[in-house]
Structure formats: structure tokens, C-alpha cells
Design a protein around this motif. Structure first.
Motif: not given
Ligand SMILES: *Cc1c(COP(=O)(O)O)cnc(C)c1O
Length: 493
Positions: A247, A253-254
């Protein structure tokens, strides 16, 4: 946080008691009564170093350790014993992320947990006012033994006896173990395979008469095998850490789902990944990679576990296992935490060597899949990865790499994937160099290490250079039936 047993729902122990005991009395494995959720956001994770991540993950599982106690254990474990500050660095190769878990003292992933287990165990003993000397009894398929020896060497109040299958481990693995010089260590070769060693060790753990005699003399058994919750919990950490790192580097992506592919033997490492998922880590598929001892591959295809088959010695000896002990913890969850049902299935395994879980299999298949790779597949994977990228992986990691390639081809699932890289190629230099070029088939083992250093442009790890000249301290080889006597002699019983 309380722990119960996979085979008896009335059991309730604290984390420190579970660590100290290793195995529940009736033979079940300790499991958390519930799973804590990650106490920080994924974005916060991205900014944590390994030790901070370790504390965040472990504090909720080991809730009867004080903050001070746990941090002391973590700081004592993840220090300059590792050859990189990152502790578990990630290599980006061939479209997947190799999570390198072999930067510890004995250059296999077992160091990730066995660096901290002695700290957890001695802290647990203090917390429970136990003044007995802790006797660690361990069966090893090669890597656990050395990692446990290194972890417990000269740790006050402990001694350790390691049994390994004579002829069933690599030359470097054996040499690493038999040169262990500290007085509180003993290493014994057994004329049998890993399953024989592990079954006998389990039997000794359950031997009430032996344990009573030991208690009289001030001794108490504990286990460093991956059935100990004190090994499982530290293994959850690196999956959470890896997600944070990916991340931070903007590779995911989160909240993005990832797959995790693990070269599997006793099912401890992949189970830790599953526990990370249970804590809320965004994990899609867990890909269980087997070598030619494909008992887990068949299990994930058919929902039947059947150990009645030939035991095959492969180039990935740490995965040469037909009884994957930690699978019991997955079965327990799959049958809805029903300890009676789990006990019944495990009894079937013990008596008939197999069991079937067709009624809950669909649930398991949503989260797990099995693949397997032959020795030829692995050699080919090592050869190609080296040829195309100059990146050298070991034979166990190659099982996962080759298995993942099959998975990708079969499913087209292009979810980003972490492959657990479980050992340094130096530990298996013979098979690795042979895969890179057949002309090395007959070169002497330690000579191959220098060649590997040249072709991979990496330094020979200290773990290997220091055993070249170290004297052999342990040369005992026994029958399976003599293992009990080894323990009695060691303890002067
Ligand atoms: C122990 C080991 C494995 C298997 O891990 P499990 O937790 O037993 O499934 C794989 N690779 C290496 C190098 C190992 O030492």
C-alpha cells in the motif's frame, strides 16, 4: 482473549497458558475463541515498521501479556539477527510479489516465529509462576529444528531436543543442526520419515507416566512445533506487514483484495494468512501449494483427506509431510467451531488415515484452492526465473511459484498476489544450481554455494559460511522406538 481446544469446547485457557502447554490435554489444538479485528486502518498500517506491526497484530491475540512484556519480546526477536531492517522485504518479480521470509538467523521462514517463541515462552512461564525447566521437544522436516535450536540456545530455564529424519533433510540443513554447540541442545537423527518423528513426539507429549516422572524432577514439556499458538500468531504479522508495504509503495489501493500463495507442509504458514484474513485483511484466494506429497492438493479438490499413500522424498524436504497438523484448525472453523465433530474427524484420521468433510467443503473452497508442482515443474520455474530476471528462488518457493503459474492459467484470476518465499536458495544450493544448469549435478555441496553466490550476485549468508568448518557435535542416530529413551537419558530419568 481466551483460547479453547479444537477437540474439547469446555477448555478455556489464556494465551500464555496455551503457549506454555503447546497442545491441549486431549490432543486438540488451541484456537482463539474469537478473532480480533485489526485495531488500526490499512492506511495506518502502511506507515508502520515491522516491530510496530508485530505489536499491533499480536497484542489482541496475546492479551494477557502486558504492553511492556510483549514489546520486550518483540524487540528481542526482530533485531539485527535479521540481515535487513525491513525484516521481511518484498521482491517484485514476474508479476508477483515474493515476500522474503528468510532473512533471519537460519535463513528459513521458521525464524520469523522461532526468533520470538523463546521470549514468549519464558515470559509465559514467569506469568504462570512456573519454576520448572522447560523441555522443548521438536520433530523437524529440516528447517524448524535449526531455527528452534538457534532460538533456544543458551536460553535460561530451557533445554531443547530435536529429532530429524536421517537422510530426509538437505546437507546444509543437517550440518546446521548437528553443529549446534550450546549445552542445552541435543540433536538426534531418526531412522524414519518426518511423519514418524512427529507422531512419536506427539505421543511423548501425551505420555502421562513420563510427564509425571519429569514433573518430579522439575521438568515440563513444551512444543516449538507449528501447532503452538506462540508460533502461529507471530506468523500472522508478516502478511499484515506486507499488505501495508504494498500500500505504501502504491502497488495496491487501500482495501484492494490480494491473493496469497504459500508453499505448504504442516499448514501453519498458510493458516496464519487465513487468520490475517479473519482479522480483516483484504484477502481473496489462499492458494495452497503442494509438492509431490500432494495430500492437501487432493483435499482441496475432493474434500477428502487421505494420508494412505506413499511418502515421497522431494527437493523441497520441509514440505515432505502427509499429516498437516494445522489443517485441524481450519477444519474446526469450517465445521462451525464444533469440537465434537472435529475430534471425530481427527480420530478417523488417526485410525483409518482419512476423513471426509463433504458437507462443509463448499465453504472452504470459496477461500482456499490447492495446486501442486512436481520436481520438474519446480526446476523449470527456478531455471526460468533466473534466466529471465536473474532472481534465484529456493526449491520450496519454487513449488509455490510453479503452482501459482498453474492457478493463473486455469483461472485467469489476475488479482495481485503475494508468494511466501520461505527459504534462502543457499539452503538448498544443490537442487537450485542443478535447476539453473544441469552441469552442476555432481558438484560438491559447499562448492555449489560459492557458485550460487557468483550467479545470483548475492553474498553467502553467515548462516552458511559459519557451518563450513564448524565441528559436528551431535552424531546420534536412533530407531523410532528409541526416541523415548533419548528424552529420558537427556533428562537423567
Ligand atoms: C516449514 C517450511 C514450509 C512449510 O510450512 P508449513 O507452515 O509447515 O506449511 C515451507 N517451506 C520451507 C522452507 C519451510 O521450512
Amino acid at each position: 482473549m481466551q483460547y479453547t481446544s479444537t477437540r474439547d469446547k469446555s477448555v478455556r485457557v489464556t494465551a500464555s497458558q496455551a503457549i506454555l502447554q503447546g497442545l491441549s490435554k486431549e490432543g486438540g489444538l488451541f484456537v482463539p475463541c474469537e478473532f480480533p479485528k485489526l485495531s488500526v486502518s490499512l492506511e495506518q498500517l502502511a506507515d508502520m515498521d515491522y516491530r510496530e506491526t508485530a505489536y499491533t497484530v499480536m497484542k489482541d491475540f496475546l492479551s494477557d501479556f502486558t504492553e511492556e512484556e510483549l514489546k520486550k519480546c518483540i524487540d528481542g526477536a526482530y533485531d539485527d539477527k535479521f540481515d535487513t531492517d525491513e525484516i521481511a522485504p518484498i521482491a517484485d518479480a514476474d508479476g508477483v510479489y515474493y515476500l522474503e521470509l528468510f532473512h533471519g538467523k537460519t535463513i528459513a521462514f521458521k525464524d520469523m516465529a522461532l526468533s520470538i517463541l523463546p521470549h514468549l515462552l519464558t515470559t509465559a512461564a514467569k506469568k504462570n509462576n512456573s519454576d520448572k525447566e522447560i523441555v522443548i521437544l521438536t520433530a523437524t522436516s529440516g528447517d524448524t529444528g535449526k531455527a528452534a535450536l538457534a532460538g533456544f540456545a543458551d536460553v535460561k530455564g530451557t533445554r531443547i531436543i530435536v529429532f530429524y529424519p536421517k537422510g530426509g533433510v538437505s546437507k546444509v540443513q543437517e550440518r546446521q543442526m548437528v553443529t549446534q554447540k550450546e549445552k542445552n541442545t541435543e540433536v538426534v537423527g531418526v531412522k524414519g520419515n518426518f511423519d514418524d518423528c512427529q507422531s512419536k513426539v506427539k505421543e511423548l507429549f501425551g505420555d502421562e507416566e513420563l510427564k509425571a516422572r519429569m514433573a518430579e524432577r522439575g521438568f515440563q514439556f513444551s512444543s516449538a512445533n507449528s501447532i503452538n499458538i506462540g508460533r502461529l500468531v507471530p506468523q500472522i504479522v508478516y502478511y499484515v506487514y506486507a499488505y501495508g508495504k504494498l500500500l505504501k509503495e502504491g502497488r495496491i489501493r487501500a482495501g484492494e483484495m490480494i491473493n496469497i500463495c504459500v508453499p505448504t507442509g504442516n499448514f501453519g504458514n498458510i493458516l496464519a494468512a487465513y487468520y490475517a484474513k479473519k482479522m480483516g485483511l483484504p484477502v481473496n484466494m489462499l492458494i495452497c501449494a503442494s509438492n509431490e506429497n500432494r495430500v492437501l492438493f487432493d483435499f482441496f479438490k475432493k474434500g477428502e483427506y487421505d494420508r494412505n499413500r506413499e511418502f515421497i522424498l522431494t527437493d523441497s524436504p520441509s514440505m515432505d509431510i502427509l499429516i498437516s497438523s494445522n489443517l485441524e484448525r481450519l477444519i474446526y472453523l469450517a465445521v462451525g467451531s464444533d469440537s465434537d465433530k472435529t475430534a471425530k474427524l481427527m480420530n478417523e484420521l488417526k485410525t483409518g488415515g482419512k476423513y471426509s468433510i463433504s458437507d462443509v467443503f463448499d465453504g472452504i473452497r470459496k477461500e482456499f484452492t490447492g495446486e501442486f508442482a512436481s520436481m520438474a515443474d519446480c526446476a523449470d520455474k527456478i531455471h526460468r526465473l533466473y534466466g529471465e530476471l536473474g532472481y534465484v528462488i529456493d526449491t520450496h518457493t519454487a513449488v509455490a511459484g510453479a503452482a501459482y503459474d498453474k492457478y493463473l492459467k486455469e483461472t485467469g484470476d489476475n488479482t495481485k498476489t503475494i508468494i511466501a518465499s520461505t527459504a534462502s536458495p543457499y539452503k538448498f544450493a544443490r537442487a537450485v544450481m542443478k535447476a539453473i544448469d544441469a552441469k552442476y549435478a555432481d558438484t560438491e555441496d559447499f562448492e555449489l554455494i560459492d557458485i550460487l553466490s557468483k550467479v545470483s550476485k548475492t553474498d553467502v549468508p553467515k548462516a552458511v559460511s559459519e557451518i563450513r568448518t564448524a565441528p559436528v557435535v551431535h552424531d546420534k542416530v536412533v530407531e523410532i522406538s528409541e526416541m523415548k529413551k533419548v528424552v529420558e537419558d537427556n533428562l537423567g530419568l
